[in-house]
Scaffold this motif. Structure first.
Motif, PDB file in Angstrom:
ATOM      1  N   ASN A 122       0.725  -7.054  -6.049  1.00  0.00           N
ATOM      2  CA  ASN A 122       1.368  -5.902  -6.641  1.00  0.00           C
ATOM      3  C   ASN A 122       1.873  -4.979  -5.544  1.00  0.00           C
ATOM      4  O   ASN A 122       1.130  -4.188  -4.989  1.00  0.00           O
ATOM      5  CB  ASN A 122       0.330  -5.189  -7.503  1.00  0.00           C
ATOM      6  N   PHE A 123       3.163  -5.144  -5.224  1.00  0.00           N
ATOM      7  CA  PHE A 123       3.753  -4.354  -4.140  1.00  0.00           C
ATOM      8  C   PHE A 123       4.277  -3.071  -4.756  1.00  0.00           C
ATOM      9  O   PHE A 123       5.343  -3.026  -5.325  1.00  0.00           O
ATOM     10  CB  PHE A 123       4.867  -5.190  -3.505  1.00  0.00           C
ATOM     11  N   ASP A 124       3.444  -2.015  -4.660  1.00  0.00           N
ATOM     12  CA  ASP A 124       3.752  -0.810  -5.423  1.00  0.00           C
ATOM     13  C   ASP A 124       3.425   0.409  -4.567  1.00  0.00           C
ATOM     14  O   ASP A 124       2.320   0.558  -4.066  1.00  0.00           O
ATOM     15  CB  ASP A 124       2.905  -0.840  -6.695  1.00  0.00           C
ATOM     16  N   VAL A 128      -0.084 -10.768  -1.705  1.00  0.00           N
ATOM     17  CA  VAL A 128       0.111  -9.448  -2.301  1.00  0.00           C
ATOM     18  C   VAL A 128       0.528  -9.655  -3.746  1.00  0.00           C
ATOM     19  O   VAL A 128       1.528 -10.305  -4.022  1.00  0.00           O
ATOM     20  CB  VAL A 128       1.210  -8.661  -1.552  1.00  0.00           C
ATOM     21  N   TRP A 185       3.710  -1.021   4.158  1.00  0.00           N
ATOM     22  CA  TRP A 185       2.881  -0.873   2.963  1.00  0.00           C
ATOM     23  C   TRP A 185       1.578  -1.653   3.138  1.00  0.00           C
ATOM     24  O   TRP A 185       0.496  -1.138   2.869  1.00  0.00           O
ATOM     25  CB  TRP A 185       3.661  -1.399   1.762  1.00  0.00           C
ATOM     26  N   LEU A 186       1.757  -2.891   3.616  1.00  0.00           N
ATOM     27  CA  LEU A 186       0.577  -3.742   3.782  1.00  0.00           C
ATOM     28  C   LEU A 186      -0.398  -3.139   4.777  1.00  0.00           C
ATOM     29  O   LEU A 186      -1.614  -3.165   4.569  1.00  0.00           O
ATOM     30  CB  LEU A 186       1.009  -5.124   4.278  1.00  0.00           C
ATOM     31  N   LEU A 219       7.535  -3.627   3.426  1.00  0.00           N
ATOM     32  CA  LEU A 219       6.377  -4.374   2.928  1.00  0.00           C
ATOM     33  C   LEU A 219       5.267  -4.362   3.961  1.00  0.00           C
ATOM     34  O   LEU A 219       4.102  -4.143   3.642  1.00  0.00           O
ATOM     35  CB  LEU A 219       6.795  -5.810   2.620  1.00  0.00           C
TER      36      LEU A 219
END
Lengths: 390, 185
Positions: free
Chosen positions: A263-265, A261, B51-52, B48
């Motif tokens: 750009n964790f946005d 990843v 989100w992923l 995370l």
């Protein structure tokens, strides 16, 4: 003599202490500050002589040094000490650890600058056990045990005489000293030079723990505390270790999750959602073209009618063209006129046909009669508009 | 039990109890503070992951987006015309007369997905003009354009003043949607 005995009884030691030499003595102990084990309960042997008691009756104690110069003494220069099992078992019931009288004598002896023969041991109304310790220059050089009758026996004096003659012969010029619990001996001619030091060796208490043997020895006594220490360390390690482990695994999980990843946005998701919405949105223009196709086809199917113009907009659009607000398409069509009859009358059936064909409500806006200049052919040009129901 | 113990044993027991208490308290504290960090970390990881998961679920969208829309990088009029490509739909237009009327940002429920709509017209006309040999060809061509994701229009006027004349369509508000190059990923 009576006076001396009286003095012995009344002149009590400063600290309350009691001497025990048998298990029975132990049972009679009452509220003494210190209990000293002495007499036949203790077996002494200079390591160099190699004497040992029956080990099934005695438990060996840590060997004692034979002088205060421990560092310079040879390894084998020690006093081996045993204590009888009966005594140890009995003394387990005591509130405080009993001490060994020998430790007090040794300590006292080490400090003597003159060469000294110390007579100690234990005496009671059954027997007199003498322990004879010989110090030269503060070092224990000889140990002897003698068992005599009690003092009130007639032959006590001769026995004492015999016991002391050996010693005085062997160690000429040594000071002769007697200490508690043996009373003064200078009433006897053979020991008239014997000096009584009374409780002098006991004024300073020497602490040496007893070895109770395997059953309740040092190791088992400290087993509970040791176990607690080990258990608490293990528990601590486990608790902290568990937390640490969780932390590590959490970090590892995160690292593996974030791999690849860039750009964790959070806003990236919104953009993607917007793209999805855009790509999935209904395109009204498709319907518009379909409507155009349907209308054109329908009008073309009506006899003699030609479409000159078609304008169509999508349902939501407010823009463009000369359409009424409630219409979404308009058509300009023409038909050749058969005769000079009124155009309106000829147009009526055609309009009906068109309405049926387009499946729409039509409204005629205007009509004109146009004459073709080449052929002279007259045509009726009709403008109408309507609303698709799609 | 304590009464049975001798003095030195009591000391040993007391010491070990103290040690145990210190270790227990310290261990408890350590455990708590480390576990707090762990919880925080786990929350971050959870976020995370979520989100992923969303991102992965939306990944085909991104691919589709890239596939359906052309990039807006350095486009001249001719290039823009070629992206509209009326010829591919069987229509004929005039690249030389094409002008850009306006450029709007695409918005979708308040969010910009990262694209612009370039509205074009044929010079002197209220819209973009295309022709085809027959009505049939013209309407079919319009249908092909209408089906494209990167084409938007609101209305169409089709005209043929004579029977033997090729019909003309004015596409009102014809816009080509071009994606921003920067907005990708």
């Amino acid at each position: 003599m009576k006076e001396i005995l009286k003095k012995l009884r009344t002149d009590k030691p400063r600290r309350s202490m009691q001497f025990v030499s048998t298990a029975d003595d132990v049972l009679s102990v009452q509220n003494a500050d210190t209990v000293y084990i002495c007499g036949q309960a203790v077996f002494l042997s200079l390591a160099s002589t190699g004497q040992t008691p029956h080990t099934d009756q005695y438990i060996e104690q840590p060997p004692r040094p034979i002088s205060s110069r421990i560092l310079t003494d040879k390894k084998e220069d020690v006093l081996r000490v045993w204590v009888s099992k009966d005594m140890l078992e009995a003394s387990e019931h005591l509130k405080r650890h009993p001490k060994l009288a020998i430790d007090q004598y040794l300590h006292w002896g080490f400090k003597q600058k003159t060469d000294t023969v110390l007579i100690c041991g234990n005496e009671n109304d059954k027997n007199t056990d003498l322990e004879i310790l010989v110090f030269r220059g503060g070092k224990l050089i000889h140990v002897q045990e003698r068992s005599l009758h009690p003092r009130n026996y007639r032959d006590f004096q001769s026995q004492l005489d015999l016991a002391l003659s050996d010693i005085t012969n062997d160690f000429r010029g040594f000071a002769l000293v007697v200490a508690l619990p043996i009373g003064p001996l200078n009433e006897y001619p053979c020991a008239r030079l014997c000096q009584n030091v009374d409780d002098e060796p006991f004024r300073r208490q020497i602490n040496v723990s007893l070895n109770y043997g395997k059953r309740s020895g040092q190791t088992t006594r400290f087993l509970l505390p040791a176990f607690m220490v080990v258990a608490s360390i293990v528990a601590y390690g486990a608790t902290v270790g568990y937390a640490w482990n969780s932390y590590n695994s959490a970090i590892t999980e995160y690292r593996s999750a974030i791999q690849g990843v860039q750009n964790f946005d959070e806003s990236m998701l919104k953009v993607l959602e917007a793209r999805r919405a855009f790509l999935g949105a209904e395109q009204s223009q498709i319907q518009t073209v379909n409507n155009a196709k349907r209308i054109a086809t329908a009008i073309a199917g009506v006899d003699r009618v030609h479409v000159r113009k078609l304008f169509i907009k999508d349902a939501n659009s407010t823009s463009i063209m000369e359409l009424s607000p409630d219409s979404d398409f308009g058509v300009v069509a023409e038909i050749p006129l058969e005769s000079d009859a009124a155009g309106l009358e000829q147009a009526r059936p055609v309009l009906d046909q068109l309405a049926a064909a387009t499946e729409s409500k039509l409204r005629e806006i205007r009509q004109d009669v146009v004459t073709d200049q080449k052929s002279g052919q007259k045509r009726l040009v009709m403008t109408f508009e309507g609303k698709t129901h799609g | 039990m304590v009464k049975l113990l001798r003095e030195s044993d009591r000391w040993a027991l007391l010491c070990s109890l103290t040690l145990a208490a210190i270790l227990a308290l310290n261990g408890q504290k350590m455990h708590e503070s480390v576990m707090q960090i762990v919880n925080k970390q786990q929350k971050i990881t959870d976020n995370l992951r979520r989100w992923l998961a969303s991102y992965k679920a939306l990944q085909p969208i991104d691919i589709e987006w890239t596939k359906q829309l052309k990039s807006s990088v350095s486009l001249d009029l001719l290039a823009t015309y070629r992206i509209i490509a009326p010829e591919a739909a069987g229509l004929t237009g005039n690249a030389d007369l094409m002008l850009v009327d306006k450029i709007d940002r695409i918005k979708q429920a308040g969010t910009e997905p990262g694209a612009s709509a370039v509205t074009v017209v044929t010079a002197g006309k209220p819209g973009f003009v295309v022709t085809a040999p027959t009505w049939h060809d013209l309407i079919n061509g319009l249908a092909v354009l209408a089906a494209r994701r990167d084409i938007q229009f609101q209305a169409v006027t089709i005209e043929a003043s004579r029977d033997n004349e090729a019909p003309t369509a004015i596409i009102h508000g014809l816009a080509i949607v071009l994606r921003d190059e920067e907005a990708k990923k």
